[in-house]
Enzyme design. Structure first.
Site, short mmCIF file in Angstrom:
data_model
loop_
_atom_site.label_atom_id
_atom_site.label_comp_id
_atom_site.label_asym_id
_atom_site.label_seq_id
_atom_site.Cartn_x
_atom_site.Cartn_y
_atom_site.Cartn_z
N HIS A 3 52.31 141.99 35.02
CA HIS A 3 51.93 142.32 33.65
C HIS A 3 50.63 141.61 33.28
CE1 HIS A 3 53.94 138.41 33.24
NE2 HIS A 3 53.15 138.21 32.20
N HIS A 13 44.31 138.97 32.98
CA HIS A 13 44.65 138.65 34.36
C HIS A 13 46.10 139.01 34.62
CE1 HIS A 13 46.06 135.15 32.09
NE2 HIS A 13 46.99 135.04 33.03
#
Length: 214
Positions: free
Chosen positions: A39, A133
């Protein structure tokens, strides 16, 4: 309650399965580290404890994606919302190993809107406040040994079928960093899934409070 908004690749997609495989592979090196699904954290400290407030956040996410879709169709261009430029070994628990994203203007815009509308910690006007990220490992091991760093580099390269070129580190929170040297790096766009997650307590007890596919 620490509530976050995640943007995930669709469950069962190539991106989801490969990133999950990589997360599991790195976790085996550090058995005390937790497993989690791939995620990007879009926003944190969301003020949406009740169901209606959570639905409002998810509705805003859908509206944002619909707006982006219209612009992409108009421009005839569909760059991935999530693509990767580098891989890093960090010094912080939640950023021990990360795939660092290219800064897609649409993803940046969604993060800014959600933080400003629903979080008690607003983003500043500077995009420096949001560094998208995908974490690959949560761990309190520090510093990472050279031997483990080499193994991590190799596993990322093998799983993603890419080359990683080591670069000089200028960030005090980063131990090592590599640029991605490949044109065919795994990425995802729309579809995807927004998830509101209660991140309070042990990671294995984190709970998805609501989600929407876009």
């Amino acid at each position: 309650m620490s509530i976050a908004l995640w943007y995930c690749p669709p469950s069962g997609s190539v991106a989801y399965e490969i990133l999950s495989q990589l997360i599991s592979s790195l976790q085996t090196m550090f058995p005390n580290s937790p497993l989690f699904e791939p995620h990007i954290t879009i926003a944190t400290q969301l003020l949406c404890i009740d169901k209606d407030a959570r639905n409002q956040v998810l509705t805003s996410c859908v509206a944002a994606i619909q707006s982006i879709n219209k612009e992409l169709i108009k421009n005839g261009k569909r760059d991935p919302l999530v693509s990767f430029k580098s891989c890093s070994i960090g010094k912080k628990f939640f950023k021990k190993v990360t795939l660092d994203c290219n800064e897609n203007k649409y993803l940046m815009s969604i993060a800014k809107i959600i933080q400003e509308m629903y979080s008690d910690t607003e983003l500043s006007d500077s995009t420096d406040s949001f560094h998208p990220h995908v974490s690959l490992l949560y761990s309190d091991v520090k510093p990472m040994s050279k031997a483990y760093s080499r193994i991590i580099q190799q596993r990322v390269q093998d799983t993603l079928d890419i080359e990683l070129d080591e670069v000089e580190v200028n960030d005090e929170n980063t131990q090592m960093s590599w640029d991605v040297n490949s044109k065919n790096v795994i990425s995802w766009n729309i579809p995807g899934t927004f998830k509101i997650v209660n991140c309070e307590g042990p990671i294995e007890q984190w709970e998805v409070l609501g989600s929407v596919d876009v």
